[in-house]
Design an enzyme around this catalytic site. Structure first.
Site, short mmCIF file in Angstrom:
data_model
loop_
_atom_site.label_atom_id
_atom_site.label_comp_id
_atom_site.label_asym_id
_atom_site.label_seq_id
_atom_site.Cartn_x
_atom_site.Cartn_y
_atom_site.Cartn_z
N ASP A 17 -3.56 79.38 61.95
CA ASP A 17 -4.74 79.05 62.76
C ASP A 17 -4.76 77.55 63.07
OD1 ASP A 17 -5.44 81.25 60.65
OD2 ASP A 17 -6.89 81.59 62.23
N PHE A 170 -3.40 92.34 58.94
CA PHE A 170 -4.49 91.77 58.15
C PHE A 170 -5.81 91.64 58.93
CE2 PHE A 170 -6.37 89.34 54.79
CZ PHE A 170 -7.13 88.36 55.39
O1 RIB Z 1 -1.67 88.99 60.05
C1 RIB Z 1 -1.63 87.65 60.48
C2 RIB Z 1 -3.01 87.14 60.72
O2 RIB Z 1 -3.77 87.19 59.52
C3 RIB Z 1 -3.03 85.65 61.15
O3 RIB Z 1 -4.14 85.43 61.97
C4 RIB Z 1 -3.21 84.93 59.85
O4 RIB Z 1 -3.85 83.66 60.01
C5 RIB Z 1 -4.13 85.88 59.13
O5 RIB Z 1 -5.46 85.60 59.57
CA CA Z 2 -5.76 83.70 61.37
#
Ligand code: RIB
Ligand code: CA
Length: 314
Positions: A17, A170
């Protein structure tokens, strides 16, 4: 000369990020950053908002307003990822309490107020964490929808498989209900899923090239990436790790780097084994109407050429 694009970046810093923020900061002629909203994700909200303020301070962007949003998903308990990002969320650099202020307004109120005051089809939302803030804002005030020009998000996985479970990435896994609201909102959506972000691998050579820029920001970026990439290197046995979130910013800067396909994506919210799966209908077998542009290929060398060119500017 086009006017800069008014954007709200919603994030959970997180090293990738942070790279996305720096990339956006490098192009003030392209991005009018109305605000950066933060959400619980990689680490809890008190850290993601602190980290966003710290990145702004290191990048000398005192003009950028940081807002804190939701500290947990809409209907579930928070799942975090310190195992990837470290306890601070920005392991790899010296962490301190930044002087850069946190705005008093809640991020949900900021998003709603900003959109309500805008023209139709005028504001681009760029979420790079769980979609809790965006989903909550839409649920609370659906009349903001016509104001959204486009949503360019990092999340999901299909052909690549998930990174939290075999079927879920995620950001979507953490808050499937929020993702379901966003993917059904009817506004134009561009999805940077693992299918494409796993093609954007840092590698030693690419990291050395960024480090050679020699600026404070470039050093921050390489120190962050050097820590963050170890997890994916060990997991996927690759040289380097994927730069997920910066793909959203790179798409705005140079859309031609990416190949996209209009498809239907539906979010699994009920599955025990498949919670948070982005069910991507590549071959229209369901007959469900396409609702996203799904990025499936990227010119990775072109991405890193762009990243280097832009990081030299800040
Ligand atoms: O799966 C990757 C994502 O999950 C990215 O945005 C990382 O920063 C986490 O938030
Ligand atoms: Ca992220």
């Amino acid at each position: 000369m086009n006017k800069p694009l008014p954007v709200i970046i919603d994030c959970d810093p997180g090293q990738d990020d942070a790279v996305a923020l720096a990339l956006a900061f490098s192009a003030p002629e392209i991005f009018e950053i109305l605000g950066v909203t933060t959400v619980a994700g990689n680490v809890p909200l008190n850290l993601t908002q602190r980290n966003a303020r710290l990145v702004c301070e290191i990048c000398n962007r005192s003009d950028v307003e940081i807002y804190a949003g939701c500290d947990k998903p809409m209907k579930r308990e928070l799942v975090t990822a310190e195992y990837v990002h470290g306890q601070s969320g920005l392991d790899g650099i010296d962490i301190y309490e930044p002087e850069h202020p946190l705005e008093k307004t809640h991020a949900i109120d900021f998003i709603i107020e900003t959109l309500m005051a805008a023209d139709d089809n005028s504001i681009t939302l760029i979420p790079t964490g769980p979609l809790t803030n965006i989903g909550t804002a839409i649920a609370k005030e659906p009349t903001i929808l016509p104001k959204i020009k486009e949503i360019i998000l990092m999340g999901g996985a299909a052909k690549e498989g998930g990174n939290v479970t075999p079927s879920a990435e995620f950001n979507i896994y953490v808050d499937p209900e929020a993702a379901d609201i966003v993917f059904k909102c009817g506004r134009p959506i561009v999805v940077m899923s693992l299918d494409v972000t796993h093609q954007v691998l840092t590698s030693r050579k690419r990291l050395d090239r960024i480090r050679a820029i020699g600026t404070k920001t470039a050093k921050m970026m390489t120190d962050l990436i050097a820590f963050y990439e170890r997890y994916d290197e060990e997991k996927y046995h690759t040289d380097g790790g994927p730069l997920h979130d910066p793909c959203t910013i790179a798409y705005v800067l140079k859309p031609g780097l990416f190949k996209l396909k209009d498809i239907n994506v539906t979010i699994e919210t009920q599955g025990e084994l498949t919670r948070g799966e982005t069910v991507a209908d590549f071959w229209n077998v369901t007959g469900r109407k396409p609702n996203v542009q799904w990025a499936y290929e990227v010119d990775d060398d072109g991405f890193f050429d762009l990243l280097n060119k832009q990081l030299k500017k800040i």
